[in-house]
Scaffold this motif. Structure first.
Motif, PDB file in Angstrom:
ATOM      1  N   LEU A  10      -1.111  -8.519  -6.346  1.00  0.00           N
ATOM      2  CA  LEU A  10      -1.909  -9.043  -5.244  1.00  0.00           C
ATOM      3  C   LEU A  10      -1.077 -10.057  -4.470  1.00  0.00           C
ATOM      4  N   THR A  13      -1.248 -11.617   3.139  1.00  0.00           N
ATOM      5  CA  THR A  13      -0.619 -11.070   4.342  1.00  0.00           C
ATOM      6  C   THR A  13       0.643 -11.862   4.666  1.00  0.00           C
ATOM      7  N   ARG A  37       2.528   6.405  -1.100  1.00  0.00           N
ATOM      8  CA  ARG A  37       1.391   5.543  -1.381  1.00  0.00           C
ATOM      9  C   ARG A  37       0.104   6.273  -1.046  1.00  0.00           C
ATOM     10  N   ALA A  39      -4.001   5.207  -0.380  1.00  0.00           N
ATOM     11  CA  ALA A  39      -5.097   4.263  -0.269  1.00  0.00           C
ATOM     12  C   ALA A  39      -6.405   4.989  -0.582  1.00  0.00           C
ATOM     13  N   PRO A  87      -2.482  -5.973   5.324  1.00  0.00           N
ATOM     14  CA  PRO A  87      -3.604  -5.402   4.563  1.00  0.00           C
ATOM     15  C   PRO A  87      -3.578  -3.869   4.522  1.00  0.00           C
ATOM     16  N   GLU A  88      -3.088  -3.254   5.576  1.00  0.00           N
ATOM     17  CA  GLU A  88      -3.048  -1.790   5.605  1.00  0.00           C
ATOM     18  C   GLU A  88      -1.971  -1.207   4.685  1.00  0.00           C
ATOM     19  N   THR A  90      -2.095  -1.913   1.572  1.00  0.00           N
ATOM     20  CA  THR A  90      -2.809  -1.828   0.299  1.00  0.00           C
ATOM     21  C   THR A  90      -2.958  -0.376  -0.126  1.00  0.00           C
ATOM     22  N   GLN A 118      -0.413  -0.561  -8.375  1.00  0.00           N
ATOM     23  CA  GLN A 118      -1.326  -1.009  -7.326  1.00  0.00           C
ATOM     24  C   GLN A 118      -0.733  -2.171  -6.538  1.00  0.00           C
ATOM     25  N   VAL A 119      -0.772  -2.046  -5.228  1.00  0.00           N
ATOM     26  CA  VAL A 119      -0.397  -3.137  -4.327  1.00  0.00           C
ATOM     27  C   VAL A 119      -1.619  -3.481  -3.489  1.00  0.00           C
ATOM     28  N   THR A 120      -2.010  -4.745  -3.528  1.00  0.00           N
ATOM     29  CA  THR A 120      -3.154  -5.207  -2.752  1.00  0.00           C
ATOM     30  C   THR A 120      -2.724  -6.377  -1.888  1.00  0.00           C
ATOM     31  N   SER A 122      -4.074  -9.134   0.689  1.00  0.00           N
ATOM     32  CA  SER A 122      -5.294  -9.786   1.163  1.00  0.00           C
ATOM     33  C   SER A 122      -5.077 -10.375   2.552  1.00  0.00           C
TER      34      SER A 122
END
Length: 123
Positions: A10, A13, A37, A39, A87-88, A90, A118-120, A122
């Motif tokens: 996590l 931005t 990737r 989403a 964010p995009e 993610t 997983q890449v998130t 915020s």
């Protein structure tokens, strides 16, 4: 043959992450290594690819100038340095390997896949 992706997490931005993909079971120096990737609710998309032996790279337009793919032959490991994350970006990120002799951006051409990390990002 195994590909092990790691390094996701996590991040806010504008932040950075470096993903790693460790390959084992064979020598991958003659393979093209790719990053994809996916989403939630979307198809898997191409991110970047590298030709280890020649050092050639290819990027999706959406990540050009922000992401850098590299490889370490001695460690049989490929990296994806991700800067200026948005964010995009993610998604679950996958590494893959193909014997196709060009920098393919098509998932169907890849023979081996890692489990994803997983890449998130915020906002």
């Amino acid at each position: 043959v195994q590909l092990q992706a790691s390094g996701g997490g996590l991040v806010q931005t504008g932040g950075s992450l470096r993903l790693s993909c460790a390959a084992s079971g064979r020598t991958f120096s003659s393979y093209i290594m790719g990053w994809f990737r996916q989403a939630p609710g979307k198809e898997r998309e191409f991110v970047a690819a590298i030709n280890w032996s020649g050092g050639r790279t290819k990027y999706a337009d959406s990540v050009k100038g922000r992401f850098t793919v590299s490889g370490d032959n001695a460690k049989n490991t490929v990296y994806l340095q991700m800067n200026s994350l948005k964010p995009e970006d993610t998604a679950v990120y996958y590494c893959a390997a193909t014997r196709t002799p060009w920098l393919s951006q098509y998932a169907r051409t890849y023979d081996y896949w890692g489990q994803g990390t997983q890449v998130t990002v915020s906002s």
